[in-house]
Design a protein around this motif. Structure first.
Motif, PDB file in Angstrom:
ATOM      1  N   GLY A  38       0.952  -0.953   0.023  1.00 51.32           N
ATOM      2  CA  GLY A  38       0.277  -0.411  -0.116  1.00 51.32           C
ATOM      3  C   GLY A  38       1.182   1.033  -0.112  1.00 51.32           C
ATOM      4  O   GLY A  38       0.734   1.917  -0.678  1.00 51.32           O
ATOM      5  N   LEU A  39       1.565   1.163   0.803  1.00 52.12           N
ATOM      6  CA  LEU A  39       3.067   2.273   0.865  1.00 52.12           C
ATOM      7  C   LEU A  39       3.659   2.184  -0.838  1.00 52.12           C
ATOM      8  O   LEU A  39       3.269   3.459  -0.707  1.00 52.12           O
ATOM      9  N   GLU A  40       4.145   1.356  -1.365  1.00 54.53           N
ATOM     10  CA  GLU A  40       4.769   1.382  -2.234  1.00 54.53           C
ATOM     11  C   GLU A  40       3.382   2.027  -3.736  1.00 54.53           C
ATOM     12  O   GLU A  40       3.907   3.047  -4.347  1.00 54.53           O
ATOM     13  N   PHE A  41       2.098   1.887  -3.717  1.00 49.74           N
ATOM     14  CA  PHE A  41       1.678   2.139  -4.475  1.00 49.74           C
ATOM     15  C   PHE A  41       1.551   4.172  -3.967  1.00 49.74           C
ATOM     16  O   PHE A  41       1.353   4.236  -4.965  1.00 49.74           O
ATOM     17  N   LEU A  42       1.328   3.586  -3.323  1.00 50.62           N
ATOM     18  CA  LEU A  42       0.980   5.391  -3.085  1.00 50.62           C
ATOM     19  C   LEU A  42       2.338   6.582  -3.365  1.00 50.62           C
ATOM     20  O   LEU A  42       2.187   7.188  -3.907  1.00 50.62           O
ATOM     21  N   LEU A  43       3.410   5.599  -2.835  1.00 51.15           N
ATOM     22  CA  LEU A  43       4.580   6.116  -2.870  1.00 51.15           C
ATOM     23  C   LEU A  43       4.985   6.492  -4.696  1.00 51.15           C
ATOM     24  O   LEU A  43       5.480   7.188  -5.119  1.00 51.15           O
ATOM     25  N   SER A  44       4.002   5.740  -5.846  1.00 53.43           N
ATOM     26  CA  SER A  44       4.300   5.621  -7.154  1.00 53.43           C
ATOM     27  C   SER A  44       3.239   6.501  -7.383  1.00 53.43           C
ATOM     28  O   SER A  44       3.177   7.001  -8.993  1.00 53.43           O
ATOM     29  N   GLN A  45       3.246   7.260  -6.815  1.00 58.65           N
ATOM     30  CA  GLN A  45       2.060   8.407  -7.409  1.00 58.65           C
ATOM     31  C   GLN A  45       2.167   9.932  -7.004  1.00 58.65           C
ATOM     32  O   GLN A  45       3.608   9.632  -7.059  1.00 58.65           O
ATOM     33  N   ASN A  46       2.071  10.629  -7.632  1.00 53.19           N
ATOM     34  CA  ASN A  46       2.926  12.159  -7.279  1.00 53.19           C
ATOM     35  C   ASN A  46       3.133  12.619  -5.805  1.00 53.19           C
ATOM     36  O   ASN A  46       1.397  13.732  -5.880  1.00 53.19           O
ATOM     37  N   VAL A  47       3.069  12.299  -4.941  1.00 53.20           N
ATOM     38  CA  VAL A  47       3.059  12.465  -3.870  1.00 53.20           C
ATOM     39  C   VAL A  47       4.593  13.291  -3.537  1.00 53.20           C
ATOM     40  O   VAL A  47       5.455  12.822  -3.806  1.00 53.20           O
ATOM     41  N   ASP A  48       4.189  13.884  -2.478  1.00 52.98           N
ATOM     42  CA  ASP A  48       5.793  14.365  -1.858  1.00 52.98           C
ATOM     43  C   ASP A  48       6.008  13.539  -0.727  1.00 52.98           C
ATOM     44  O   ASP A  48       5.844  13.736   0.101  1.00 52.98           O
ATOM     45  N   ARG A  49       7.746  12.773  -1.084  1.00 52.51           N
ATOM     46  CA  ARG A  49       7.935  12.316  -0.212  1.00 52.51           C
ATOM     47  C   ARG A  49       8.728  12.630   1.794  1.00 52.51           C
ATOM     48  O   ARG A  49       9.059  12.357   1.797  1.00 52.51           O
ATOM     49  N   ASN A  50       8.250  14.058   0.987  1.00 50.79           N
ATOM     50  CA  ASN A  50       9.470  14.732   1.977  1.00 50.79           C
ATOM     51  C   ASN A  50       8.275  15.101   3.342  1.00 50.79           C
ATOM     52  O   ASN A  50       8.178  15.896   4.263  1.00 50.79           O
ATOM     53  N   ARG A  51       6.842  14.869   2.530  1.00 48.48           N
ATOM     54  CA  ARG A  51       5.339  14.888   3.532  1.00 48.48           C
ATOM     55  C   ARG A  51       4.307  13.383   3.781  1.00 48.48           C
ATOM     56  O   ARG A  51       3.157  13.489   3.626  1.00 48.48           O
ATOM     57  N   VAL A  52       5.520  12.684   3.511  1.00 48.05           N
ATOM     58  CA  VAL A  52       4.732  11.209   4.551  1.00 48.05           C
ATOM     59  C   VAL A  52       4.422  11.213   5.655  1.00 48.05           C
ATOM     60  O   VAL A  52       5.128  11.127   6.601  1.00 48.05           O
ATOM     61  N   GLY A  53       2.812  10.773   5.781  1.00 45.55           N
ATOM     62  CA  GLY A  53       2.975  10.318   7.064  1.00 45.55           C
ATOM     63  C   GLY A  53       1.765   9.128   7.489  1.00 45.55           C
ATOM     64  O   GLY A  53       1.136   9.000   6.146  1.00 45.55           O
ATOM     65  N   ILE A  54       1.791   8.502   8.252  1.00 44.82           N
ATOM     66  CA  ILE A  54       1.420   7.185   8.588  1.00 44.82           C
ATOM     67  C   ILE A  54       0.229   7.208   9.681  1.00 44.82           C
ATOM     68  O   ILE A  54       0.794   7.502  10.728  1.00 44.82           O
ATOM     69  N   MET A  55      -0.857   6.622   9.706  1.00 37.77           N
ATOM     70  CA  MET A  55      -2.279   6.386  10.803  1.00 37.77           C
ATOM     71  C   MET A  55      -2.072   4.957  10.779  1.00 37.77           C
ATOM     72  O   MET A  55      -2.591   4.123   9.631  1.00 37.77           O
ATOM     73  N   GLY A  56      -1.307   4.157  11.967  1.00 34.06           N
ATOM     74  CA  GLY A  56      -2.312   2.896  12.147  1.00 34.06           C
ATOM     75  C   GLY A  56      -2.699   2.632  13.285  1.00 34.06           C
ATOM     76  O   GLY A  56      -2.666   3.083  14.811  1.00 34.06           O
TER      77      GLY A  56
END
Length: 187
Positions: A38-56
């Motif tokens: 899921g995280l790798e899929f998100l990163l393959s989109q046009n997202v800013d890797r410097n502003r990634v947050g995760i909620m679990g």
């Protein structure tokens, strides 16, 4: 989250919700693989890797903590009632885990999840439920205490809340507000 301008990805572990698979056949490692994908899929989109947050939450918190060893760029992490499991249970199927309650606490405290959170350098929010019948307070406190490199840490207690917030709309709203506010400040 999207109303506040965040790109958000929510997923179900295999066998949960509308995902394929049979939940009781899932192992802990399979859940970790699901989250990684899921995280790798998100990163393959046009997202800013410097502003990634995760909620679990619960098992998702356990998995998120483990992934911090791999995804060291994650800037912010919110764990709500994070579960923990000894490493020897990573291949166990989820329905078999309760049979392992005899495992000494030291092995639970040596979990790969605590090792992952110890490497995390971003902002960490941990939300504990005051009447949690699943995740004990010592588990939550050990996550907090293990986050020795976190740039910022916050522990929040949802007084009177149980592990699941489904029957407690007030606690659910409180947890969501705290999480969104945390991401607004740390991302």
């Amino acid at each position: 989250m999207s109303k506040k301008g965040f790109v958000a990805l929510t997923f179900d572990f295999r066998g949960c919700g509308k995902s394929d698979g049979v939940f009781k056949q899932q192992s802990q490692k399979m859940g970790i693989d699901d989250a990684r994908a899921g995280l790798e899929f998100l990163l393959s989109q046009n997202v800013d890797r410097n502003r990634v947050g995760i909620m679990g939450s619960s098992f998702g918190g356990f998995v998120a903590a483990i992934l911090m060893s791999e995804f060291d760029f994650v800037k912010s992490l919110a764990l709500r009632v994070p579960a923990v499991y000894p490493d020897e249970l990573l291949d166990a199927h989820v329905n078999d885990i309760q049979a392992y309650e005899y495992i000494p606490r030291k092995k639970w405290l040596d979990s790969v999840a605590y090792k992952g959170i110890a490497k995390f350098k971003g902002g960490l929010l941990i939300i504990e439920a005051g009447r949690d019948e699943v995740v004990h307070s010592w588990i939550v406190k050990n996550y907090y205490n293990s986050a020795i490199k976190a740039g910022k840490r916050r522990h929040h207690l949802l007084k009177g809340a149980e592990h699941s917030l489904r029957k407690n709309p007030k606690a659910f709203q409180e947890a969501n507000k705290i999480t969104v506010d945390w991401f607004l400040k740390t991302l």
